[in-house]
Design a protein around this motif. Structure first.
Motif, PDB file in Angstrom:
ATOM      1  N   ARG A  26       0.848  -1.193   0.000  1.00 49.74           N
ATOM      2  CA  ARG A  26       0.000   0.000   0.000  1.00 49.74           C
ATOM      3  C   ARG A  26       0.883   1.242   0.000  1.00 49.74           C
ATOM      4  O   ARG A  26       1.928   1.263   0.649  1.00 49.74           O
ATOM      5  CB  ARG A  26      -0.906  -0.011   1.222  1.00 49.74           C
ATOM      6  CG  ARG A  26      -1.910   1.121   1.245  1.00 49.74           C
ATOM      7  CD  ARG A  26      -2.921   0.913   2.343  1.00 49.74           C
ATOM      8  NE  ARG A  26      -3.799   2.077   2.463  1.00 49.74           N
ATOM      9  CZ  ARG A  26      -4.874   2.117   3.216  1.00 49.74           C
ATOM     10  NH1 ARG A  26      -5.221   1.047   3.920  1.00 49.74           N
ATOM     11  NH2 ARG A  26      -5.614   3.193   3.282  1.00 49.74           N
ATOM     12  N   TYR A  43      -8.454   0.704  -4.074  1.00 47.64           N
ATOM     13  CA  TYR A  43      -8.101   2.116  -3.901  1.00 47.64           C
ATOM     14  C   TYR A  43      -8.971   2.703  -2.813  1.00 47.64           C
ATOM     15  O   TYR A  43     -10.104   2.310  -2.596  1.00 47.64           O
ATOM     16  CB  TYR A  43      -8.158   2.906  -5.206  1.00 47.64           C
ATOM     17  CG  TYR A  43      -9.511   3.213  -5.786  1.00 47.64           C
ATOM     18  CD1 TYR A  43     -10.316   4.220  -5.247  1.00 47.64           C
ATOM     19  CD2 TYR A  43      -9.975   2.545  -6.911  1.00 47.64           C
ATOM     20  CE1 TYR A  43     -11.547   4.525  -5.806  1.00 47.64           C
ATOM     21  CE2 TYR A  43     -11.195   2.840  -7.471  1.00 47.64           C
ATOM     22  CZ  TYR A  43     -11.985   3.827  -6.914  1.00 47.64           C
ATOM     23  OH  TYR A  43     -13.211   4.129  -7.455  1.00 47.64           O
ATOM     24  N   TYR A  44      -8.378   3.635  -2.076  1.00 40.95           N
ATOM     25  CA  TYR A  44      -9.028   4.302  -0.959  1.00 40.95           C
ATOM     26  C   TYR A  44      -9.218   5.757  -1.367  1.00 40.95           C
ATOM     27  O   TYR A  44      -8.245   6.466  -1.589  1.00 40.95           O
ATOM     28  CB  TYR A  44      -8.165   4.187   0.302  1.00 40.95           C
ATOM     29  CG  TYR A  44      -7.893   2.745   0.676  1.00 40.95           C
ATOM     30  CD1 TYR A  44      -8.737   2.064   1.543  1.00 40.95           C
ATOM     31  CD2 TYR A  44      -6.810   2.060   0.130  1.00 40.95           C
ATOM     32  CE1 TYR A  44      -8.503   0.731   1.868  1.00 40.95           C
ATOM     33  CE2 TYR A  44      -6.569   0.731   0.454  1.00 40.95           C
ATOM     34  CZ  TYR A  44      -7.420   0.073   1.312  1.00 40.95           C
ATOM     35  OH  TYR A  44      -7.184  -1.239   1.625  1.00 40.95           O
ATOM     36  N   ASP A  45     -10.491   6.181  -1.482  1.00 37.86           N
ATOM     37  CA  ASP A  45     -10.718   7.534  -1.959  1.00 37.86           C
ATOM     38  C   ASP A  45     -10.726   8.536  -0.805  1.00 37.86           C
ATOM     39  O   ASP A  45     -10.669   8.168   0.364  1.00 37.86           O
ATOM     40  CB  ASP A  45     -11.971   7.627  -2.832  1.00 37.86           C
ATOM     41  CG  ASP A  45     -13.271   7.446  -2.087  1.00 37.86           C
ATOM     42  OD1 ASP A  45     -13.304   7.608  -0.847  1.00 37.86           O
ATOM     43  OD2 ASP A  45     -14.279   7.163  -2.753  1.00 37.86           O
ATOM     44  N   ASP A  64     -13.963   5.766   1.422  1.00 38.67           N
ATOM     45  CA  ASP A  64     -14.444   4.519   0.828  1.00 38.67           C
ATOM     46  C   ASP A  64     -13.284   3.723   0.244  1.00 38.67           C
ATOM     47  O   ASP A  64     -12.275   4.287  -0.172  1.00 38.67           O
ATOM     48  CB  ASP A  64     -15.452   4.787  -0.292  1.00 38.67           C
ATOM     49  CG  ASP A  64     -16.768   5.330   0.234  1.00 38.67           C
ATOM     50  OD1 ASP A  64     -17.097   5.055   1.401  1.00 38.67           O
ATOM     51  OD2 ASP A  64     -17.460   6.029  -0.522  1.00 38.67           O
ATOM     52  N   SER A  65     -13.455   2.414   0.184  1.00 40.02           N
ATOM     53  CA  SER A  65     -12.475   1.563  -0.491  1.00 40.02           C
ATOM     54  C   SER A  65     -13.192   0.815  -1.604  1.00 40.02           C
ATOM     55  O   SER A  65     -14.323   0.380  -1.448  1.00 40.02           O
ATOM     56  CB  SER A  65     -11.818   0.597   0.486  1.00 40.02           C
ATOM     57  OG  SER A  65     -12.773  -0.270   1.053  1.00 40.02           O
TER      58      SER A  65
END
Length: 116
Positions: free
Chosen positions: A65, A85-87, A91-92
């Motif tokens: 990561r 992806y983690y925004d 959220d993921s």
């Protein structure tokens, strides 16, 4: 009495040496994502993004990561990588390997990425 103490210290030293050998001598899997040069024909994770008028195309390899810096993502090509992806909203989103996804109208702002 002194001899027993020397034996105990010797046994303790041997135990520490064995533990160190097992800890450092046994290979373990590496989990370090790498930012790599984009090379045609390779199956790297490839991310097309923009921020403040700048465009970027970045490639990644290996599990792990890393921070993505809040760039807006226009397109993701996963290659042979499973991606999460983690925004910026917390959220993921998981995208499986061999997908090519574009975000023409509402690009996500990505905080970090993880190759599984």
């Amino acid at each position: 009495m002194f001899l027993k103490g020397k034996k105990a210290i010797g046994a303790l030293t041997a135990a520490v040496a064995v533990a160190a050998t097992l800890t450092f001598g046994v290979p373990s899997p590496a989990f370090a994502i790498d930012h790599v040069e984009c090379v045609g024909g390779e199956n790297f994770l490839k991310i097309y993004s923009h921020l403040d008028g700048r465009q970027s195309v970045d490639c990644y390899a290996n599990a792990g990561r890393t921070d993505f810096g809040g760039w807006w993502v226009d397109r993701i090509v996963t290659g042979n990588n499973d991606l999460v992806y983690y925004d910026a909203n917390g959220d993921s989103v998981r995208i499986d390997r061999w997908h090519d996804i574009s975000f023409p109208n509402h690009p996500p702002k990505i905080a970090s990425i993880e190759i599984l």
